[in-house]
Write a protein that holds these residues in place. Structure first.
Motif, PDB file in Angstrom:
ATOM      1  N   ARG A   7      42.429  37.336  42.065  1.00  0.00           N
ATOM      2  CA  ARG A   7      41.610  37.674  43.231  1.00  0.00           C
ATOM      3  C   ARG A   7      40.125  37.485  42.959  1.00  0.00           C
ATOM      4  O   ARG A   7      39.398  36.979  43.816  1.00  0.00           O
ATOM      5  N   ARG A   8      39.687  37.858  41.781  1.00  0.00           N
ATOM      6  CA  ARG A   8      38.271  37.663  41.433  1.00  0.00           C
ATOM      7  C   ARG A   8      37.912  36.184  41.400  1.00  0.00           C
ATOM      8  O   ARG A   8      36.862  35.785  41.893  1.00  0.00           O
ATOM      9  N   ARG A  11      37.890  34.997  44.908  1.00  0.00           N
ATOM     10  CA  ARG A  11      37.045  35.815  45.779  1.00  0.00           C
ATOM     11  C   ARG A  11      37.770  36.208  47.065  1.00  0.00           C
ATOM     12  O   ARG A  11      37.289  35.989  48.179  1.00  0.00           O
ATOM     13  N   ILE A  12      38.971  36.735  46.866  1.00  0.00           N
ATOM     14  CA  ILE A  12      39.764  37.231  47.997  1.00  0.00           C
ATOM     15  C   ILE A  12      40.092  38.694  47.731  1.00  0.00           C
ATOM     16  O   ILE A  12      40.052  39.160  46.598  1.00  0.00           O
ATOM     17  N   ASP A  13      40.441  39.409  48.799  1.00  0.00           N
ATOM     18  CA  ASP A  13      40.798  40.812  48.617  1.00  0.00           C
ATOM     19  C   ASP A  13      42.312  40.970  48.518  1.00  0.00           C
ATOM     20  O   ASP A  13      43.066  40.036  48.748  1.00  0.00           O
TER      21      ASP A  13
END
Length: 109
Positions: A7-8, A11-13
């Motif tokens: 996710r990092r 750059r997604i939640d």
């Protein structure tokens, strides 16, 4: 790479990632109750991001494209197995099969 790193990197939640998994667009491995992602998952996720964010496809559009990508991948595997099977045949059989394939190509055009 675990789900936090994944996710990092993208750059997604967590909600977006969970949705992609629910839709079947990503199928991570579960190792010791943690999700694990491979390079191929990163590539698929980047494609999903490109389709949705850069190209503006909605969920249905992304679903269609991902299904087509999976079908194409499956067909490539089938073609590889077919070529291996042909190469294991006697030379005469190989020639007949390749000739038949060439005939099919001519009829298609």
């Amino acid at each position: 790479m675990d789900d936090v790193e994944f996710r990092r990197f993208l750059r997604i939640d967590v909600t977006e990632l969970n949705f992609w998994i629910e839709e079947g667009w990503l199928v991570p491995d579960a190792v010791e109750e943690r999700l694990q992602f491979h390079d191929s998952d990163v590539a698929r996720a980047q494609l999903i991001l490109d389709l949705s964010r850069k190209m503006g496809l909605n969920e249905a559009g992304v679903d269609v494209v991902m299904d087509l990508v999976d079908q194409l991948h499956g067909l490539r595997g089938t073609m590889g197995r077919l070529l291996t099977a042909i190469s294991e045949q006697e030379q005469e059989v190989q020639q007949r099969l390749l000739s038949a394939l060439a005939d099919l190509e001519r009829y298609r055009d």
